[in-house]
Scaffold this active site. Structure first.
Site, PDB file in Angstrom:
ATOM      1  N   HIS A   3       1.341  -1.460   0.147  1.00  0.00           N
ATOM      2  CA  HIS A   3      -0.045  -0.358  -0.307  1.00  0.00           C
ATOM      3  C   HIS A   3       1.381   1.225  -0.043  1.00  0.00           C
ATOM      4  O   HIS A   3       0.464   2.278   0.180  1.00  0.00           O
ATOM      5  CB  HIS A   3      -0.831   0.293   1.495  1.00  0.00           C
ATOM      6  CG  HIS A   3      -2.624   0.973   0.872  1.00  0.00           C
ATOM      7  ND1 HIS A   3      -1.968   1.486   0.387  1.00  0.00           N
ATOM      8  CD2 HIS A   3      -3.233   0.069   1.522  1.00  0.00           C
ATOM      9  CE1 HIS A   3      -3.689   1.888   0.096  1.00  0.00           C
ATOM     10  NE2 HIS A   3      -4.559   1.720   1.430  1.00  0.00           N
ATOM     11  N   ASP A  45      -2.408   2.254  -4.948  1.00  0.00           N
ATOM     12  CA  ASP A  45      -3.166   2.047  -3.917  1.00  0.00           C
ATOM     13  C   ASP A  45      -5.147   1.504  -4.632  1.00  0.00           C
ATOM     14  O   ASP A  45      -4.643   0.631  -5.748  1.00  0.00           O
ATOM     15  CB  ASP A  45      -3.682   3.263  -4.091  1.00  0.00           C
ATOM     16  CG  ASP A  45      -3.231   4.620  -3.688  1.00  0.00           C
ATOM     17  OD1 ASP A  45      -2.789   4.640  -2.381  1.00  0.00           O
ATOM     18  OD2 ASP A  45      -2.880   5.166  -3.834  1.00  0.00           O
TER      19      ASP A  45
END
Length: 443
Positions: A416, A420
């Site tokens: 992450h 995204d």
């Protein structure tokens, strides 16, 4: 001329290897690229070929020893030097003949002097040497899996054994000297297996009595399994893992494969599996979403221009991830041949060091073992890994009607920090679209 044999680097973030077996002994003739020794690292158990033809002159690192990469582990007399090496041999015999009368004295004196010699260093050296070899938590000692196993069997504290190896490493000779010197614990101690217990509780906080109870057997991890464990923990600590799941209809691909596999194998000489279809779909998605084909370096993103696809291959003794370099440049046949070739040589321990380096994205296939889906751990320094579930027929709704189709679950584990959720799902949607609308000829 003498040719040095070095410990190769067998993967990213791998800085040492353990020699598990020598396939030749000093004096044996060797052909170039003939298997010379076997090594074990975190993701690789491999046979290392000889860099030159000649005669194995010397083995510098014995079986069971762990040494840093680029360490000289043996010396080969090249073909031209073999004859020269034979000439000094007679010269050495007269010297051996001269001390021959004295040899019995040396041998007679050696047994008398040998026993006291090993115990002496443990008494004087450990207090000074241990702090240099022990980590800040007071428990890490540089040693090989073999040394740790011997220490475990004889209940020896490695921090009390002075290491004579490179960088203070405790060698096999050091631990055997400690055993002969009477450093072993009483015979009743085996009920408390020390090495596994201290490591796990300090990492997990689990009391050892919750692991060692009732009837049990302690099996030391192989070098590969230990390193896999270390790197999986490291990957989880490094990357904040997030997961996306997609389902794809691969009925058309399954029909195409069933129809063409015999002809494909006959014309190409390689088997037609489902993997090349998924690799092609992944490569097209990586080109559309380059962030997924990257690595994280601090606050920088390293966007890779090549699509080097690591393919996880399950072995009887662990896992290895050989890499298809420049997959974006290969046609379907090239991908199929590369996958099969790398998998076969991985299982035969025939991979070259460079073939497990520089992956930019990875694919793992638990579906081949019947797994519905999996959430794999990212293969560092990649930022994502694609998991393939089993392909099976399921009822699905198509145009308001229930139909039977060949379906597969696809999972993406991603970092992450770099990727995204929006990008991840678009990436997976691209793969799904490519698979469901396959248009590339396979022959």
């Amino acid at each position: 001329m003498a040719v040095d044999v070095i410990m190769p680097q067998m993967g990213e973030s791998i800085f040492e290897g353990t020699i598990t077996k020598w396939l030749k002994k000093p004096g044996d003739k060797i052909e170039r690229d003939e298997p010379l020794f076997e090594i074990s690292t975190d993701k690789v158990d491999a046979e290392i070929p000889a860099p030159a033809a000649g005669v194995l002159k010397e083995i510098k690192v014995t079986e069971g020893q762990t040494v840093p990469i680029q360490t000289v582990v043996a010396v080969i007399d090249a073909a031209g030097a073999a004859a020269a090496a034979a000439a000094p041999a007679p010269a050495a015999k007269p010297e051996a003949a001269k001390p021959a009368p004295a040899a019995p004295k040396v041998e007679a004196a050696k047994p008398a002097g040998a026993p006291p010699a090993p115990p002496a260093p443990p008494k004087a050296a450990p207090i000074q040497a241990a702090p240099e070899r022990v980590g800040g938590n007071g428990e890490k000692v540089r040693s090989s899996p073999l040394v740790r196993r011997i220490a475990r069997e004889h209940q020896i504290d490695l921090t009390q054994v002075p290491g004579t190896g490179a960088g203070g490493r405790v060698s096999k000779r050091d631990i055997l000297a400690a055993v002969e010197g009477g450093a072993a614990a009483p015979a009743g101690a085996p009920s408390m297996p020390p090495p596994p217990a201290p490591t796990a509780p300090r990492e997990t906080g689990i009391p050892r009595e919750r692991m060692y109870f009732g009837h049990y057997e302690v099996q030391p991890m192989s070098t590969m399994r230990q390193k896999i464990a270390e790197h999986m923990v490291m990957s989880k600590r490094t990357s904040p893992h997030v997961y996306s799941i997609e389902e794809a209809n691969v009925t058309a691909i399954a029909a195409l494969r069933a129809k063409s596999k015999e002809k494909f194998e006959k014309e190409s000489g390689t088997k037609l599996t489902f993997m090349p279809f998924f690799i092609r779909a992944a490569v097209e998605a990586l080109r559309a979403f380059p962030t997924v084909n990257s690595s994280v370096d601090g606050t920088n993103l390293v966007l890779h221009k090549e699509c080097n696809i690591g393919i996880a291959v399950a072995l009887d003794w662990g896992l290895i991830v050989p890499v298809i370099k420049n997959a974006e440049e290969k046609n379907f046949y090239g991908l199929a041949r590369s996958v099969n070739d790398l998998a076969e040589r991985a299982r035969a321990k025939k991979l070259k060091p460079e073939e497990v380096l520089e992956s930019t994205f990875s694919i793992t296939n638990p579906g081949v073992f019947g797994g519905l889906m999996g959430l794999p751990v990212i293969n560092q320094p990649n930022v994502a890994i694609l998991g393939l579930g089993t392909i099976e027929k399921r009822p699905v709704v198509i145009d308001d009607a229930i139909a039977i189709r060949s379906m597969v679950y696809l999972t993406l584990s991603y970092d992450h920090r770099a990727v995204d959720g929006a990008i991840a799902h678009q990436f997976m949607g691209h793969i799904k679209h490519t698979l469901e609308n396959w248009a590339e000829p396979i022959l």
